[in-house]
Design an enzyme around this catalytic site. Structure first.
Site, short mmCIF file in Angstrom:
data_model
loop_
_atom_site.label_atom_id
_atom_site.label_comp_id
_atom_site.label_asym_id
_atom_site.label_seq_id
_atom_site.Cartn_x
_atom_site.Cartn_y
_atom_site.Cartn_z
N CYS A 45 10.34 70.79 70.82
CA CYS A 45 9.71 69.95 71.51
C CYS A 45 8.22 69.85 71.06
CB CYS A 45 9.81 70.32 72.84
SG CYS A 45 8.90 69.13 74.13
N CYS A 50 9.53 66.31 70.53
CA CYS A 50 8.74 65.35 71.80
C CYS A 50 7.27 65.17 71.42
CB CYS A 50 9.06 66.04 73.23
SG CYS A 50 10.45 67.17 73.39
N LYS A 53 6.33 63.36 67.99
CA LYS A 53 7.11 62.13 68.00
C LYS A 53 6.38 61.26 68.86
CE LYS A 53 10.48 61.72 70.98
NZ LYS A 53 11.61 61.65 71.58
N TYR A 180 19.42 58.47 69.66
CA TYR A 180 17.98 57.93 70.11
C TYR A 180 17.05 58.68 68.80
CZ TYR A 180 17.48 62.86 71.33
OH TYR A 180 17.17 64.28 71.49
N GLU A 184 14.36 55.90 67.54
CA GLU A 184 12.88 56.14 67.86
C GLU A 184 12.16 56.14 66.45
OE1 GLU A 184 13.17 58.77 71.88
OE2 GLU A 184 13.24 59.77 69.87
N HIS A 437 3.50 43.71 93.56
CA HIS A 437 3.34 42.71 92.96
C HIS A 437 2.04 42.50 92.48
CE1 HIS A 437 4.46 38.65 92.06
NE2 HIS A 437 3.43 38.33 92.41
N GLU A 442 9.18 45.75 90.24
CA GLU A 442 9.38 45.35 91.51
C GLU A 442 10.70 44.63 91.69
OE1 GLU A 442 7.39 41.33 92.90
OE2 GLU A 442 6.33 41.68 91.04
#
Length: 454
Positions: A45, A50, A53, A180, A184, A437, A442
């Site tokens: 990681c 992670c 990346k 992934y 990515e 909002h 939302e």
């Protein structure tokens, strides 16, 4: 009895899971802990996953900023990306983080060994300098590693570990894979100005994720310039003038500057003496464990990617914490792998928690609430970007079984929604929540009519 051992706990592996387990066992429970790591502290990681990346994701997202800013009245000039300058800063940051990991261990009283370790017997670890250490409990947290396919000249290509060390960015790259990691890096490199081609043998990228969500990600990748070929695989590759010649199953032969394999990862359990002492390994080399992360040898436990359960950094950390609770706090704690939120850092990002529409509808009757639209920020700038907000709801219990978001910052959004889905909230409880909002998210609390039943 513990005094007959050098340590109460010996951890093999200095990644996120192993370090967390070691320092909590030592710092909070007073255990005598040793830890061996033969590479860099921080594991996949921090060092090659992670963190670097995500820094590359951030860097790649600036490419469109000048054009978008112009639509809002700003005059920002676009310039070339300086890989060398960025890579230097990234390397400095990884060095800093590794130092943090080392300080955390030292501050907790963990004795560290910068050596490779293997298992000699259920209570003995052999280090690569020829010494041995005994421990009442042994925890294996050695993670995983990317693998190349069984293909002649596969060594001409790189894997995800290598991408951070490139001296310069290639002008063109072929990325092989549809998971992934492949997607990515296709988005990252495309954003940094590399001409990206991606081959995936399957019918759609991101297998295992919600079909509607992954379809939108694929469309967005193609729209942004990734040359995505589905149902396509590599047949052969060899050196050629100007790069690497690749022949594919679609009959094409193309020369690329670089080829990257993102075709899977295997657990790092090799040559550790595990099977010799009775620890069972699965087909991929994963260490077989029970719900308490315990192997068939009672004194030996394993956590993280080496067990090939849910291969995510926060999961490895939670497994490490559950191990400490079980072994050192006298509180047997099974690992909870249910309803784990996760994100794919493509462009746009995808955030997901719970069941996909396909998984849920195979189990029971469900209602689907979904909306796809152009978000205000990019629509104003005339961009074609679309986002998706989707809820999968049980018809009988009304519980929200899954949520899938494709949007900028979807990873940030799904973390919050993950709490609600983990709490097994109903669609009516979502509806009772007042909207914020104007925001994209939302829509998650304003969709009143199901799009369809499944």
């Amino acid at each position: 009895m513990a005094d007959t051992f050098d340590f109460d706990l010996f951890v093999i592996g200095g990644g996120s899971g192993g370090v967390r387990a070691a320092r909590v066992a030592a710092g909070e429970h007073g255990a005598r802990v040793g830890l061996a790591e033969d590479d860099r502290y921080g594991g996949t990681c921090v060092i090659r996953g992670c963190v670097p990346k995500k820094l590359m994701v951030f860097a790649s997202e600036y490419a469109d900023m000048p054009a978008e800013a112009a639509a809002y009245g700003w005059d920002i000039k676009s310039g070339p990306f300086d890989w060398t300058a960025f890579r230097g800063k990234m390397t400095d940051e990884l060095d800093r983080l590794e130092g943090v990991y080392r300080k955390l261990l030292a501050g907790s009283g963990v004795e560290t060994f910068d050596l490779r370790a293997s298992i000699k017997d259920p209570h003995t670890v052999a280090l690569s300098d020829g010494t041995t250490k005994t421990a009442k409990h042994i925890l294996i947290a050695t993670g995983g590693h990317p693998v190349r396919p069984d293909l002649p000249n596969a060594d001409l290509g790189i894997v995800s570990d290598d991408i951070f060390h490139l001296e310069s960015l290639p002008k063109s790259i072929l990325i092989i894979g549809g998971g992934y990691i492949a997607c990515e890096f296709a988005c990252i490199l495309n954003g940094l100005g590399v001409e990206v081609t991606q081959y995936y043998r399957g019918a759609q990228i991101l297998r295992g994720f919600d079909d509607e969500a992954r379809g939108l990600v694929a469309d967005s990748m193609i729209e942004s310039g990734v040359n995505l070929h589905l149902g396509t695989n590599i047949v052969e590759m060899d050196k050629a003038e100007g790069g690497i010649r690749v022949k594919s199953t679609n009959g094409s032969e193309v020369v690329f500057d670089q080829v990257m394999f993102a075709t899977g990862r295997d657990p790092s359990s090799q040559n550790m003496g595990l099977e010799e002492v009775g620890v069972a390994l699965g087909r991929k080399g994963q260490i077989e464990v029970n719900e308490y992360s315990q192997t068939g040898v009672p004194s030996i436990y394993a956590i993280g990617d080496v067990t090939d359960r849910v291969n995510l950094t926060p999961v490895a950390i939670r497994e490490g914490m559950a191990f400490v609770q079980t072994v050192f706090a006298g509180n047997p704690t099974p690992v909870d792998h249910e309803l784990i939120a996760s994100a794919v850092f493509t462009q746009p990002e995808m955030g997901t928690v719970g069941l996909s529409e396909e998984e849920a509808s195979a189990q029971e009757e469900v209602e689907i609430y979904a909306t796809s639209f152009k978000p205000m920020q990019t629509a104003f700038a005339g961009k074609p970007d679309r986002v998706l907000m989707k809820l999968v709801v049980s018809k009988s219990s009304r519980i929200v079984l899954g949520c899938h978001i494709v949007a900028p910052n979807a990873g940030e959004l799904i973390q919050m929604v993950g709490i609600a889905v983990k709490a097994r909230l109903t669609k009516e409880q979502f509806d009772a929540t007042c909207a914020v909002h104007p925001t994209m998210s939302e829509e998650l609390v304003t969709m009143r009519t199901p799009t369809r039943s499944a």
